[in-house]
Design an enzyme around this catalytic site. Structure first.
Site, short mmCIF file in Angstrom:
data_model
loop_
_atom_site.label_atom_id
_atom_site.label_comp_id
_atom_site.label_asym_id
_atom_site.label_seq_id
_atom_site.Cartn_x
_atom_site.Cartn_y
_atom_site.Cartn_z
N TYR A 77 -2.13 1.59 10.39
CA TYR A 77 -2.04 0.83 9.15
C TYR A 77 -0.66 1.02 8.49
O TYR A 77 -0.01 0.05 8.09
CB TYR A 77 -3.15 1.33 8.21
CG TYR A 77 -3.25 0.60 6.90
CD1 TYR A 77 -3.39 -0.79 6.84
CD2 TYR A 77 -3.24 1.30 5.70
CE1 TYR A 77 -3.50 -1.43 5.62
CE2 TYR A 77 -3.36 0.66 4.47
CZ TYR A 77 -3.48 -0.72 4.44
OH TYR A 77 -3.59 -1.36 3.24
N SER A 122 0.82 -1.21 0.00
CA SER A 122 0.00 0.00 0.00
C SER A 122 0.86 1.26 0.00
O SER A 122 2.01 1.28 0.40
CB SER A 122 -0.97 -0.02 1.19
OG SER A 122 -1.09 1.24 1.77
#
Ligand SMILES: [Zn+2]
Length: 684
Positions: free
Chosen positions: A582, A569
């Site tokens: 995250y 990501s």
């Protein structure tokens, strides 16, 4: 062998086909062909053939006597009328007067006389069917018949077992010469009800479908009874280690050993299908198993599936499993060396130009455990196992009444390298990932499912791992290519191990990991609940480590390299506000990818990351898109395409990046960005 003929079923099929304009004879031909094709002890995967002689009308209304004979590429178990192409009898019968007819000319003659030119090629045994006068002709490679004919001197035994009702045809390779010889045997005694073909199989014939079928079952039973009544005591068993290693522990070693090295770290890999039963193990445990395996295939057309015969290896000792890799390697090397010699010796006998097929075994017999079928696809691997089971039945029978003595390898060679078979193989081009196994975590999510489908479309078998077992199975089904779904919580190392064990059990190993599962939690980092951050680390970092560890364990056993692919990501390089829970573990995962690249590059294992952003998925749902775009005062479309290209990025785009990394054989320690262009997240 049970006679499966049923009047009601037969009449129902006749009535059903009548509605489609198919006549009674052809309908019954379909019926008994399926009865024969459904029994592996008679025919396997495209083997065997049947025919019937009827009349057919061509496009201009002329009526012809035709032979409807099984077409190549059709499986008897599921035959349809169009799988029995109609060939004009007149030309076929005229061919009998020729002295010789080359294989290519025989095919040309048959094709030129098809009623429907779009039909498949009629069987290579077409002329044999045509030269016999009976309306219905059935041909199988019955294992019970092979037990009788796979003997050094089978002729007197055939006479003893079948008496004078069956003709005996010495071995000739299928084609024109065999057809003529078989017809001559029939003509010498037209009272026979069938023909026994040495080292090959059996033909029966009759005036109607039932008579030909009844005779087939009858003579197979005669052979079965003879074997049962005249069986010698079973051969001695080999001594086995006190504790055997498991199939799962040796499967990756074996899969690696049979992969075809293409040089410079490139391999054509195979899938392994493990098969076992009490009957298989009982036979494979024989002290003479390596001897039996070395003698060859029980009927020549099996060479298309398992080449010159199976490979037998010693039983694996659980206490010495570390040494077993070397044991397997030396056996595979010996098999390949012998295969090369077989090719070179026989190829040199004439000046036909041939290309050697890969020299790897397609069936490995492991005493104590069972057998592994190998093939470039799971389907081919399973076919090799099916063939292995029938090879065992034929050899067991042959050894029970005498000594298994199949066709010599010199005589097998022209069949394995039959020009038409070679042409068929050459047209069967593999896909970029054929033979490879990919394991995908988060496999039921948008990116995971798109990746599974794309990899399967490119030839890989996918193991779709997801927390939700049902959705994993669904995604695997959509991916196709015999992919499988596995339910697992990948934050639990025990479940991760079980998922990899499943991949090994079904396919024999793993070549590509797509470590994709993830979940996002929000909150400013300074005020974040410690438990939440740790939870995120469990999934967004430690689970990546856990799956990568398992993948590397298997890849090292295989010794054929591999690829680890991580979904890291955009957060790994460009933190978003309140997204620390995250982004921090994802940043660690990006470095994890580089660490694997560094530590395992010498083993041919590559490691890369895909850095994706703003993909519609479980992490970015439609509701979240609506809320975020609303908060920014832009439309959903503007929000999703807020990148340098001004285009929405999809799960499919991410899947393409993973595929690129799987195929880019000289790329490791790389990060590919799939975000439509985000200059703040651009990597240096
Ligand atoms: Zn045959």
């Amino acid at each position: 062998m049970k006679n499966l003929w049923n009047d009601d079923t037969a009449e129902k099929l006749v009535a059903d086909y009548a509605k489609k304009g198919v006549g009674r004879d052809l309908a019954l031909r379909v019926y008994t062909t399926r009865l024969l094709g459904g029994v592996p002890q008679l025919v396997l995967h495209g083997g065997g053939n049947t025919s019937c002689k009827i009349k057919a009308t061509d496009l201009v209304g002329d009526e012809w006597d035709v032979l409807c004979v099984k077409g190549s590429g059709w499986d008897m178990a599921v035959i349809e009328p169009q799988g029995l192409p109609a060939v004009k009898m007149r030309a076929l019968l005229k061919a009998r007067a020729l002295d010789k007819l080359a294989d290519e000319d025989m095919v040309a003659l048959q094709r030129a006389n098809l009623i429907d030119p779009s039909s498949p090629n009629p069987s290579v045994e077409t002329l044999l069917h045509a030269f016999l006068p009976h309306k219905f002709v059935d041909h199988t490679h019955s294992t019970a018949i092979l037990a009788i004919v796979d003997q050094e001197d089978s002729k007197p035994l055939v006479k003893t077992v079948f008496g004078s009702k069956m003709g005996y045809v010495p071995y000739i390779m299928p084609g024109f010469d065999l057809a003529k010889a078989a017809a001559d045997v029939f003509d010498a005694d037209p009272t026979v009800e069938g023909l026994i073909l040495d080292k090959h199989g059996i033909f029966t014939f009759g005036d109607d479908a039932k008579q030909a079928y009844d005779r087939m079952i009858h003579y197979v039973n005669v052979a079965e009874e003879y074997v049962a009544e005249n069986a010698k005591p079973k051969a001695a068993k080999a001594a086995l280690p006190a504790k055997l290693a498991t199939p799962a522990s040796i499967a990756p070693m074996l899969r690696g050993a049979v992969a075809v090295a293409r040089g410079e770290g490139r391999f054509d890999r195979m899938i392994s299908d493990f098969r076992t039963s009490d009957a298989i193990v009982d036979f494979i445990n024989s002290a003479a198993i390596a001897d039996y395996a070395g003698r060859g295939v029980s009927t020549p057309d099996l060479s298309i599936r398992i080449k010159t015969g199976p490979m037998a290896v010693p039983a694996p000792d659980a206490d010495k499993v570390g040494d077993y890799k070397g044991v397997i390697k030396s056996h595979v090397d010996a098999f390949a060396k012998e295969y090369r010699a077989y090719f070179e010796t026989n190829d040199a006998l004439d000046d036909v130009k041939r290309t050697m097929l890969d020299p790897m075994p397609r069936l490995t017999l492991v005493p104590g455990l069972g057998m592994f079928g190998h093939g470039r696809t799971l389907k081919d691997a399973r076919i090799a196992s099916d063939v292995g089971e029938m090879w065992i039945e034929a050899v067991r029978g042959a050894e029970a009444v005498g000594r298994f003595h199949p066709l010599s390898k010199a005589d097998l060679f022209p069949l394995e390298y039959w020009s038409l078979e070679q042409a068929k193989l050459a047209s069967n081009k593999p896909k970029p990932l054929t033979g490879q196994v990919v394991l995908i975590t988060g496999g039921a999510g948008a990116i995971g499912a798109a990746t599974a489908k794309l990899f399967a479309d490119n030839g890989a078998h996918a193991v779709v791992v997801d927390l939700d077992a049902e959705k994993a199975a669904e995604a695997a089904k959509k991916a196709g290519n015999n992919s499988i779904g596995v339910g697992a919580d990948i934050t639990d190392p025990v479940q991760v191990r079980a998922a990899f064990d499943k991949a090994v059990a079904v396919f024999g190993g793993v070549d590509i990991l797509v470590s994709n599962a993830g979940a996002a939690w929000e909150g400013r980092i300074g005020e974040l609940d410690d438990a939440l951050l740790r939870k995120s680390f469990e999934l967004n970092f430690f689970a990546h480590q856990s799956v990568a560890q398992n993948a590397v364990r298997i890849m090292l056993e295989q010794g054929t390299g591999g690829v680890l692919l991580f979904n890291t990501s955009k957060q790994a390089v460009n933190p978003g506000p309140k997204f620390g829970a995250y982004g921090v573990p994802k940043a660690a995962t990006l470095f994890l990818s580089r660490q694997y690249a560094l530590d395992y590059g010498t083993h041919g294992i590559r490691s890369n990351a895909v850095n994706a952003d703003r993909i519609r998925s479980g992490l970015l749902t439609d509701a979240m898109i609506a809320s975020r775009s609303g908060a920014r005062g832009v439309s959903e479309k503007e929000y999703m395409s807020g990148n340098l290209l001004g285009q929405e990025v999809t799960a499919q785009d991410v899947a393409q990046a993973f595929l690129h990394h799987a195929l880019a054989e000289r790329t490791t320690a790389d990060v590919t960005t799939v975000d439509g262009g985000n200059i703040a997240a651009a990597l240096r």
